[in-house]
Design a protein around this motif. Structure first.
Motif, short mmCIF file in Angstrom:
data_model
loop_
_atom_site.label_atom_id
_atom_site.label_comp_id
_atom_site.label_asym_id
_atom_site.label_seq_id
_atom_site.Cartn_x
_atom_site.Cartn_y
_atom_site.Cartn_z
N HIS A 75 85.18 27.15 42.20
CA HIS A 75 85.18 25.77 42.67
C HIS A 75 83.85 25.10 42.38
N PHE A 76 82.76 25.82 42.64
CA PHE A 76 81.41 25.28 42.39
C PHE A 76 81.25 24.89 40.93
N LEU A 77 81.67 25.77 40.03
CA LEU A 77 81.57 25.48 38.60
C LEU A 77 82.37 24.24 38.23
N ALA A 78 83.50 24.04 38.90
CA ALA A 78 84.35 22.90 38.59
C ALA A 78 83.77 21.57 39.06
N GLN A 79 82.78 21.61 39.97
CA GLN A 79 82.20 20.38 40.49
C GLN A 79 81.19 19.75 39.53
N ILE A 80 80.75 20.52 38.52
CA ILE A 80 79.68 20.05 37.63
C ILE A 80 80.16 20.12 36.19
N PRO A 81 80.47 19.00 35.57
CA PRO A 81 80.85 19.04 34.15
C PRO A 81 79.68 19.59 33.32
N TYR A 82 79.93 20.67 32.60
CA TYR A 82 78.86 21.27 31.81
C TYR A 82 79.41 21.80 30.49
N LYS A 83 78.49 21.96 29.56
CA LYS A 83 78.81 22.53 28.25
C LYS A 83 77.76 23.59 27.93
N SER A 84 77.92 24.22 26.79
CA SER A 84 76.88 25.14 26.34
C SER A 84 75.68 24.33 25.86
N ALA A 85 74.53 24.57 26.46
CA ALA A 85 73.32 23.86 26.04
C ALA A 85 72.90 24.34 24.66
N PRO A 86 72.39 23.44 23.83
CA PRO A 86 71.93 23.87 22.49
C PRO A 86 70.77 24.83 22.61
N ARG A 87 70.75 25.84 21.75
CA ARG A 87 69.65 26.80 21.76
C ARG A 87 69.52 27.40 20.37
N ASP A 88 68.30 27.78 20.04
CA ASP A 88 68.05 28.42 18.75
C ASP A 88 68.66 29.82 18.73
N LYS A 89 69.07 30.24 17.56
CA LYS A 89 69.60 31.59 17.41
C LYS A 89 68.47 32.59 17.66
N VAL A 90 68.76 33.59 18.47
CA VAL A 90 67.73 34.56 18.85
C VAL A 90 67.78 35.77 17.93
N LYS A 91 66.61 36.15 17.42
CA LYS A 91 66.49 37.36 16.62
C LYS A 91 65.16 38.02 16.97
N LEU A 92 65.23 39.32 17.29
CA LEU A 92 64.01 40.02 17.66
C LEU A 92 63.06 40.13 16.46
N PRO A 93 61.78 39.84 16.67
CA PRO A 93 60.82 39.99 15.57
C PRO A 93 60.49 41.47 15.35
N LYS A 94 59.88 41.77 14.23
CA LYS A 94 59.45 43.14 13.96
C LYS A 94 58.27 43.48 14.86
N ARG A 95 58.24 44.74 15.31
CA ARG A 95 57.09 45.18 16.10
C ARG A 95 55.88 45.38 15.18
N GLN A 96 54.70 45.21 15.74
CA GLN A 96 53.49 45.48 14.98
C GLN A 96 53.35 46.99 14.77
N LYS A 97 52.62 47.39 13.74
CA LYS A 97 52.34 48.79 13.50
C LYS A 97 51.22 49.25 14.41
N PRO A 98 51.18 50.54 14.74
CA PRO A 98 50.18 51.00 15.71
C PRO A 98 48.74 50.87 15.24
N GLY A 99 48.53 50.88 13.98
CA GLY A 99 47.16 50.79 13.50
C GLY A 99 46.30 51.91 14.04
N SER A 100 45.20 51.55 14.68
CA SER A 100 44.28 52.58 15.20
C SER A 100 44.59 52.97 16.65
N TYR A 101 45.68 52.41 17.22
CA TYR A 101 45.98 52.70 18.63
C TYR A 101 46.46 54.14 18.80
N LYS A 102 45.93 54.81 19.85
CA LYS A 102 46.39 56.14 20.22
C LYS A 102 46.64 56.18 21.72
N GLU A 103 47.67 56.92 22.12
CA GLU A 103 47.98 57.04 23.54
C GLU A 103 46.80 57.70 24.26
N PRO A 104 46.38 57.20 25.41
CA PRO A 104 45.25 57.81 26.14
C PRO A 104 45.64 59.18 26.69
#
Length: 270
Positions: free
Chosen positions: A230-259
């Motif tokens: 019922h609550f959803l029916a009280q508010i006319p709504y549509k899908s809001a525009p949004r950019d397509k989501v794609k995960l970026p590549k992770r950075q390489k560890p470089g000089s990082y080492k686990e402590p």
């Protein structure tokens, strides 16, 4: 109350099973997220009021609405008893700062209608104060609605038998004892005082600009689904525009080492 025959017919049927409930709730949660994004996109202001007897299922319904949405958009307001300073203010004053701004849905778990319900029945407000509230709340809500806020009011109605079952279940359940206060026990004995207060409240405040919607809640699962739908029916709504989501590549560890420092681990008891 009007609709009592519908209530009895609903109670006569079997209660909704968990599997059907979970599936329907998942679908509704998807729609609530879609509504959330539309509210942010359009800058809508939505205010939802939940009232009802103790044990009617307000808290569970609010949790079902909010468990998959952002608390930054869906804000739940459950005010404690007023302070001495707040008691000296205009009655609705302490509620006004919590009304929604653009892009927000505010849900009141009990509201300014405390004056017409618990405060009246338990003697915390005089009859003069109650009648003044009943005269002024309609015009105040008209101002709220005219300001652009969508105001939706729900009353959850539970039967005497089901209320008794739910309150008794709280007595020995360590997860629920916080839900049972001396006030709850006192109010439990005043069923018909609450009925009279509810009936007069509806007579004064069930208006065209801010109507009351009643949900029978002996079957909590059905009530939650029906209210969300019922609550959803009280508010006319549509899908809001949004950019397509794609995960970026992770950075390489470089000089990082686990402590090598020894960590303080949480004990695995389960």
């Amino acid at each position: 109350m009007k609709g009592k025959k519908k209530k009895n017919a609903a109670q006569a049927g079997e209660k909704l099973d968990r599997k059907s409930y979970d599936k329907a709730l998942r679908d509704l949660h998807v729609e609530l997220v879609k509504l959330q994004e539309w509210v942010k996109y359009k800058g809508l202001k939505v205010c939802v009021v939940f009232e009802g007897r103790d044990g009617a299922g307000k808290g569970g319904t609010i949790k079902a609405i909010t468990e998959r949405v952002s608390p930054r958009v869906f804000r739940v307001i459950a005010l404690p008893a007023p302070t001495e300073r707040e008691k000296s203010q205009m009655y609705v004053q302490r509620y006004l700062p919590h009304l929604p701004a653009a892009g927000e849905v505010v849900i009141f778990d009990r509201s300014w209608y405390n004056r017409a319900g618990v405060e009246r029945v338990m003697g915390f407000a005089s009859e003069e104060q109650v009648q003044r509230f009943l005269r002024m709340v309609g015009p105040v809500e008209k101002v709220i609605v005219d300001s652009g806020i969508l105001l939706i009011k729900y009353w959850l109605e539970v039967s005497e038998e089901e209320q008794t079952r739910r309150l008794e279940a709280r007595i020995d359940d360590g997860r629920k004892i916080w839900k049972l206060s001396p006030m709850d026990l006192d109010s439990y004995s005043r069923w018909y005082d609450y009925s009279r207060a509810r009936d007069e409240m509806f007579a004064h405040t069930d208006t065209d600009h801010a109507p009351w919607y009643v949900a029978y809640s002996d079957d909590k699962r059905r009530a939650r689904l029906n209210i969300i739908s019922h609550f959803l029916a009280q508010i006319p709504y549509k899908s809001a525009p949004r950019d397509k989501v794609k995960l970026p590549k992770r950075q390489k560890p470089g000089s990082y080492k686990e402590p090598r420092r020894k960590l303080r681990l949480v004990e695995e008891r389960y």
